[in-house]
Write a protein that holds these residues in place. Structure first.
Motif, mmCIF file in Angstrom:
data_model
loop_
_atom_site.group_PDB
_atom_site.id
_atom_site.type_symbol
_atom_site.label_atom_id
_atom_site.label_comp_id
_atom_site.label_asym_id
_atom_site.label_seq_id
_atom_site.Cartn_x
_atom_site.Cartn_y
_atom_site.Cartn_z
ATOM 1 N N LEU A 58 -28.102 3.951 -58.235
ATOM 2 C CA LEU A 58 -26.779 4.043 -58.921
ATOM 3 C C LEU A 58 -26.729 2.568 -59.772
ATOM 4 O O LEU A 58 -26.275 2.849 -61.088
ATOM 5 N N PHE A 59 -26.992 1.620 -59.655
ATOM 6 C CA PHE A 59 -27.296 0.318 -60.377
ATOM 7 C C PHE A 59 -28.395 0.575 -61.577
ATOM 8 O O PHE A 59 -28.159 -0.185 -62.370
ATOM 9 N N SER A 60 -29.365 1.475 -61.281
ATOM 10 C CA SER A 60 -30.383 1.092 -62.350
ATOM 11 C C SER A 60 -29.764 1.706 -63.734
ATOM 12 O O SER A 60 -30.594 1.023 -64.653
ATOM 13 N N PRO A 61 -28.966 2.476 -63.896
ATOM 14 C CA PRO A 61 -28.385 2.767 -65.349
ATOM 15 C C PRO A 61 -28.103 1.465 -66.020
ATOM 16 O O PRO A 61 -28.256 1.551 -67.223
ATOM 17 N N ILE A 76 -13.812 6.118 -59.703
ATOM 18 C CA ILE A 76 -15.155 7.082 -59.255
ATOM 19 C C ILE A 76 -16.085 5.824 -58.536
ATOM 20 O O ILE A 76 -16.390 6.019 -57.149
ATOM 21 N N SER A 77 -16.337 4.723 -58.917
ATOM 22 C CA SER A 77 -17.030 3.526 -58.344
ATOM 23 C C SER A 77 -16.276 3.114 -57.049
ATOM 24 O O SER A 77 -16.985 2.769 -56.184
ATOM 25 N N LEU A 78 -14.937 3.156 -56.918
ATOM 26 C CA LEU A 78 -14.551 2.817 -55.852
ATOM 27 C C LEU A 78 -14.644 3.783 -54.685
ATOM 28 O O LEU A 78 -14.981 3.194 -53.770
ATOM 29 N N LEU A 79 -14.459 4.888 -55.196
ATOM 30 C CA LEU A 79 -14.734 5.837 -54.151
ATOM 31 C C LEU A 79 -16.283 5.912 -53.613
ATOM 32 O O LEU A 79 -16.534 6.018 -52.272
ATOM 33 N N ILE A 80 -17.149 5.700 -54.443
ATOM 34 C CA ILE A 80 -18.664 5.583 -54.139
ATOM 35 C C ILE A 80 -18.759 4.333 -53.228
ATOM 36 O O ILE A 80 -19.606 4.398 -52.254
ATOM 37 N N SER A 81 -18.172 3.132 -53.704
ATOM 38 C CA SER A 81 -18.381 2.060 -52.891
ATOM 39 C C SER A 81 -17.788 2.265 -51.619
ATOM 40 O O SER A 81 -18.440 1.608 -50.505
ATOM 41 N N ASN A 117 -20.054 -1.260 -61.252
ATOM 42 C CA ASN A 117 -18.686 -1.343 -60.619
ATOM 43 C C ASN A 117 -18.918 -0.943 -59.341
ATOM 44 O O ASN A 117 -18.262 -1.852 -58.365
ATOM 45 N N ALA A 118 -19.445 -0.298 -58.631
ATOM 46 C CA ALA A 118 -19.590 0.050 -57.348
ATOM 47 C C ALA A 118 -20.273 -1.258 -56.737
ATOM 48 O O ALA A 118 -19.846 -1.528 -55.537
ATOM 49 N N LEU A 119 -21.199 -1.834 -57.166
ATOM 50 C CA LEU A 119 -22.143 -2.795 -56.604
ATOM 51 C C LEU A 119 -20.841 -4.039 -56.126
ATOM 52 O O LEU A 119 -20.837 -4.801 -55.217
ATOM 53 N N ILE A 120 -20.083 -4.356 -57.203
ATOM 54 C CA ILE A 120 -19.083 -5.384 -57.273
ATOM 55 C C ILE A 120 -18.043 -4.978 -56.286
ATOM 56 O O ILE A 120 -17.511 -5.830 -55.451
ATOM 57 N N PHE A 121 -17.641 -3.609 -56.231
ATOM 58 C CA PHE A 121 -16.646 -3.040 -55.208
ATOM 59 C C PHE A 121 -17.076 -3.332 -53.814
ATOM 60 O O PHE A 121 -16.635 -3.890 -52.927
ATOM 61 N N ILE A 122 -18.587 -2.982 -53.397
ATOM 62 C CA ILE A 122 -18.926 -3.116 -52.243
ATOM 63 C C ILE A 122 -19.211 -4.768 -51.840
ATOM 64 O O ILE A 122 -18.796 -4.987 -50.684
ATOM 65 N N ALA A 123 -19.376 -5.589 -52.792
ATOM 66 C CA ALA A 123 -19.371 -7.237 -52.526
ATOM 67 C C ALA A 123 -17.912 -7.397 -52.047
ATOM 68 O O ALA A 123 -17.710 -8.185 -51.311
ATOM 69 N N GLY A 124 -16.948 -6.747 -52.660
ATOM 70 C CA GLY A 124 -15.383 -7.103 -52.356
ATOM 71 C C GLY A 124 -15.178 -6.639 -51.090
ATOM 72 O O GLY A 124 -14.250 -7.026 -50.241
#
Length: 313
Positions: free
Chosen positions: A129-132, A107-112, A192-199
Motif C-alpha cells: 500500500l505504501f509503494s505508490p 479509506i486509509s483509516l478503515l484500512i489501517s 495515510n494508512a501507515l501514519i494511522f497505524i502508527a497512531g
C-alpha cells in the motif's frame, strides 16, 4: 607601639570580573542566533524572498520578456475575479481538495484498522500500500492514462465484462475531475494508512481492556476511544492533505492539461498556464497571491477551530 595601618579583616577584596561576565553573557546570547543563521538565510532566500517578489509582480504588467514593467496596482486582482475561467478554477480546486482529502482519510483509516495487526501478511500489505507513495507522479500519471483510456483502457475492459459501456474517464467534463481524484486517493492511501497505524499502536492497550471489561461495543469503542485518541493524527493528515491538494500540478499537466472544457484546471496549473504559455506574469502572480491567502486563511481557521478538539496524550 604604632598601630598597623593595614587591618587583615578589612583587606580589599578582588574586583569582580565585570568584563568577563559581560563577554560571556554576550557570547551566550549571540551564539543561538549565529547557529540558526544558516537556516534563516536559506529560509529567507527560498521562501520569504519568492513570496515578496511574487507580491511585487502581482501589481505589475509584465510579459516576462520585455524589460519594461508597468505598475497597474490592483488591476490584476480585479481582472482575476471578473474572469469566468478563474472562478471555475477556484470551484475545481475546492471540489478536488474536498473529495481527495475526505476519501483518502476515510479509506486509509478503515484500512489501517484492518492492518493494525502482527503478521507477515499484514506487513506485506502495508508495504504494498505504501509503494505508490514513493513512485513519482509522472510515472503514476502515465500508468493511469493507460488504465483510463476511453477505448483500450483496462478499467473499461473490466467494466465491459459486466455489460457496462465505456466510461470517458479523461475526455468528459463530468468524469475527468473525478478521475484525477481517484488517482490522488490511490497514491495517498498508503502514506495515510501507515501514519494511522502508527497512531493506533501508540494508544495504550489498558484503555481497550477497561472498555472490554465494561462491555462496551466495538462501534462505541471506536467513536469514544479510538477516534479521539487519533485526533492528533487526523489533524496532521488533514492539514497536510489540504495543502497538497491545493498544490496539485503533475497529474493535471500530464493527464488532462486542464481540460476538457476547463473542468480539471486548478490553481497551480492555472498559474503555470498564464506564466509560461500566455506570458502574463503579473496576472499569474496575482493568482499565486490569492492561492497563498486562501491556504493561509484555511490553515489559520483550521488550527483555531479544530485544534481545540485535538486530544494529546
Amino acid at each position: 607601639m604604632t598601630r598597623s595601618s593595614a587591618n587583615p579583616m578589612t583587606e580589599v577584596m578582588p574586583r569582580p570580573k565585570v568584563r568577563n561576565n559581560v563577554r560571556s553573557w554576550t557570547r551566550s546570547s549571540v551564539r543561538p542566533y549565529v547557529m540558526i543563521a544558516p537556516a534563516i538565510l536559506v529560509f529567507s532566500l527560498f521562501f520569504i524572498y519568492p513570496i515578496g517578489y511574487m507580491i511585487y509582480l502581482s501589481v505589475l504588467d509584465w510579459n516576462f520578456v520585455s524589460p519594461v514593467k508597468d505598475f497597474i496596482g490592483l488591476a490584476n486582482f480585479k481582472g482575476l475575479f471578473q474572469e469566468q475561467k478563474f472562478l471555475e478554477v477556484m470551484k475545481n480546486t475546492f471540489m478536488y481538495t474536498t473529495l481527495t482529502v475526505s476519501l483518502t482519510i476515510v479509506i486509509s483509516l478503515l484500512i489501517s484498522l484492518w492492518l493494525n495487526k502482527q503478521g507477515k501478511v499484514y506487513a506485506f500489505v502495508q508495504g504494498a500500500l505504501f509503494s505508490p507513495h514513493i513512485i513519482s507522479l509522472v510515472s503514476i500519471s502515465m500508468l493511469w492514462m493507460w488504465l483510463m483510456d476511453s477505448n483500450y483502457g483496462l478499467l473499461n475492459w473490466f467494466l465491459n465484462l459486466f455489460g457496462i459501456s465505456n466510461v470517458p474517464w479523461l475526455t468528459s467534463p463530468s468524469t475527468s475531475l473525478l478521475s484525477l481524484v481517484i488517482v490522488a486517493v490511490w497514491k495517498g492511501i498508503g502514506f495515510n494508512a501507515l501514519i494511522f497505524i502508527a497512531g493506533l499502536q501508540s494508544i495504550p492497550k489498558d484503555i481497550y481492556e477497561a472498555a472490554e471489561l465494561d462491555g462496551t461495543s466495538k462501534v462505541r469503542t471506536f467513536f469514544k476511544i479510538t477516534l479521539p485518541m487519533l485526533s492528533p493524527t487526523l489533524f496532521f493528515l488533514t492539514i497536510i492533505g489540504i495543502i497538497n491538494s491545493f498544490q496539485v500540478f503533475e497529474t493535471i499537466a500530464i493527464m488532462t492539461q486542464g481540460g476538457p472544457l476547463n473542468s480539471t484546471n486548478t490553481f497551480v496549473f492555472y498559474i503555470y498556464e498564464y506564466s509560461f504559455r500566455f506570458f502574463k506574469i503579473g496576472f499569474a502572480s496575482a493568482a499565486g497571491v490569492v492561492l497563498l491567502v486562501i491556504i493561509s486563511l484555511m490553515t489559520i481557521v483550521y488550527f483555531n477551530i479544530l485544534s481545540r478538539r485535538v486530544h494529546y496524550q
